[in-house]
Write a protein that holds these residues in place. Structure first.
Motif, PDB file in Angstrom:
ATOM      1  N   ASN A  49      63.694  29.213  78.046  1.00  0.00           N
ATOM      2  CA  ASN A  49      64.116  28.777  76.722  1.00  0.00           C
ATOM      3  C   ASN A  49      63.751  27.327  76.409  1.00  0.00           C
ATOM      4  N   GLY A  50      63.171  26.622  77.385  1.00  0.00           N
ATOM      5  CA  GLY A  50      62.810  25.231  77.142  1.00  0.00           C
ATOM      6  C   GLY A  50      63.009  24.386  78.387  1.00  0.00           C
ATOM      7  N   HIS A  82      64.432   9.940  71.567  1.00  0.00           N
ATOM      8  CA  HIS A  82      64.450  10.755  70.353  1.00  0.00           C
ATOM      9  C   HIS A  82      65.761  11.544  70.279  1.00  0.00           C
ATOM     10  N   ASN A  83      66.448  11.445  69.152  1.00  0.00           N
ATOM     11  CA  ASN A  83      67.707  12.167  68.994  1.00  0.00           C
ATOM     12  C   ASN A  83      67.456  13.668  68.869  1.00  0.00           C
ATOM     13  N   ILE A  84      67.843  14.412  69.895  1.00  0.00           N
ATOM     14  CA  ILE A  84      67.682  15.872  69.903  1.00  0.00           C
ATOM     15  C   ILE A  84      68.922  16.464  70.553  1.00  0.00           C
ATOM     16  N   ASN A  85      69.729  17.170  69.772  1.00  0.00           N
ATOM     17  CA  ASN A  85      70.923  17.794  70.310  1.00  0.00           C
ATOM     18  C   ASN A  85      70.622  19.216  70.771  1.00  0.00           C
ATOM     19  N   PRO A  86      71.113  19.610  71.940  1.00  0.00           N
ATOM     20  CA  PRO A  86      70.789  20.929  72.486  1.00  0.00           C
ATOM     21  C   PRO A  86      71.745  22.047  72.065  1.00  0.00           C
ATOM     22  N   ILE A 115      71.883  23.083  80.224  1.00  0.00           N
ATOM     23  CA  ILE A 115      71.702  22.443  78.917  1.00  0.00           C
ATOM     24  C   ILE A 115      70.206  22.494  78.619  1.00  0.00           C
ATOM     25  N   VAL A 116      69.828  23.115  77.506  1.00  0.00           N
ATOM     26  CA  VAL A 116      68.417  23.402  77.260  1.00  0.00           C
ATOM     27  C   VAL A 116      67.951  22.778  75.947  1.00  0.00           C
ATOM     28  N   TRP A 117      66.794  22.127  76.007  1.00  0.00           N
ATOM     29  CA  TRP A 117      66.105  21.622  74.824  1.00  0.00           C
ATOM     30  C   TRP A 117      64.887  22.514  74.581  1.00  0.00           C
ATOM     31  N   PRO A 118      64.812  23.196  73.432  1.00  0.00           N
ATOM     32  CA  PRO A 118      63.699  24.121  73.168  1.00  0.00           C
ATOM     33  C   PRO A 118      62.347  23.427  73.202  1.00  0.00           C
ATOM     34  N   ASP A 119      61.350  24.114  73.727  1.00  0.00           N
ATOM     35  CA  ASP A 119      60.006  23.552  73.848  1.00  0.00           C
ATOM     36  C   ASP A 119      59.430  23.149  72.503  1.00  0.00           C
TER      37      ASP A 119
END
Length: 290
Positions: free
Chosen positions: A198-199, A226-230, A246-250
């Motif tokens: 998933n990332g 960079h502000n990126i909420n998972p 905790i996953v950050w999408p690709d």
């Protein structure tokens, strides 16, 4: 303990459950048409059998590519009521194990369904034989949610016999990064997985030391500045433990031009699920350097 969450999700998904039910109708064979070996000596377990409905566990499949699978027969005995059948709690060897199972059973209908426990993460973290599967079934009347549970029953499945059942105890690893350890909870960063399906994932092991369900969440996260909420939320049962990611999408990382992750900052918090707006077990910003 998680009934309110289940009912809330039901509001959103009810229109699709009938179709999901059709997809869940299965027989006891694998893709090659062979009978699942797990069921060669499996004894059916009657979870519930009352005037409203019946739930019977008919078999298991430990080799399903999607996860450990419990096969059930569900029957609605009423003439005019639709019931929602879901899993309130699920554990493998004492570890919280996710399942997204929920199925609407209309009046007079019967289904053979697969309950898939999302257990591959357990195997990836060295959990061996699944000796004790614990499931809590929650059934309620879709037309009268306030009437209480039609069924609320917990059962254990012992694939190797009850005398072989064991609880998982995780051994400390040299790479562990314990970021929280107080009287309520413990949070361990156990690794980073850029190949997660998933990332990009930060893998955690969570322990809940309290007598209530603990809810973990993330806010105000950044990756390489960079502000990126998972959009992360995880629930761990009372006095329980769980693997979580905790996953950050690709695609989001790609949009930000991020290829190599050097620094992650996130505001991680935990509190009781029953009073999620109340006092926190902890609420703190952490910096991780993969």
């Amino acid at each position: 303990m998680k009934k309110l969450l289940i009912i809330f999700l039901t509001i959103i998904l009810t229109l699709s459950f009938s179709a999901c039910g059709e997809k869940n109708i299965t027989d006891n064979t694998d893709k090659n048409g062979k009978e699942n070996n797990d069921n060669s000596s499996f004894t059916e377990i009657v979870v519930a059998d009352n005037k409203n409905c019946s739930i019977i566990i008919t078999g298991i499949d430990s080799d399903n590519s999607s996860g450990f699978t419990v096969q059930v027969e569900l029957k609605n005995k009423s003439n005019d009521k639709s019931y929602m059948v879901s899993i309130e709690d699920s554990f493998i060897n004492g570890i919280d194990c996710l399942t997204d199972f929920a199925l609407q059973i209309d009046a007079g209908k019967k289904y053979n369904a697969d309950i898939i426990l999302l257990s591959n993460q357990l195997k990836d973290n060295g959990v061996g034989d699944f000796t004790d599967i614990e499931l809590t079934f929650f059934v309620f009347d879709l037309g009268n949610w306030d009437a209480g549970a039609v069924v609320l029953e917990t059962v254990h499945i012992y694939p190797y016999g009850e005398d072989k059942a064991s609880k998982y105890v995780r051994e400390t690893q040299p790479s562990d990064n314990v970021i929280v350890d107080n009287q309520y909870v413990k949070v361990i960063v156990i690794g980073y997985d850029p190949e997660n399906e998933n990332g990009y994932a930060v893998d955690l092991f969570l322990l809940n030391k309290t007598a209530s369900v603990a809810m973990f969440s993330v806010a105000d996260a950044s990756v390489n500045g960079h502000n990126i909420n998972p959009y992360y939320t995880a629930y761990v049962s009372a006095n329980g433990c769980a693997f979580s990611s905790i996953v950050w999408p690709d695609n989001i990382l790609k949009e930000k031009g991020i290829t190599d992750i050097e620094e992650i900052q996130l505001l991680l918090a935990a509190n009781t699920y029953e009073n999620w707006q109340g006092d926190y077990y902890f609420k703190e910003t952490f910096t991780l350097n993969p």
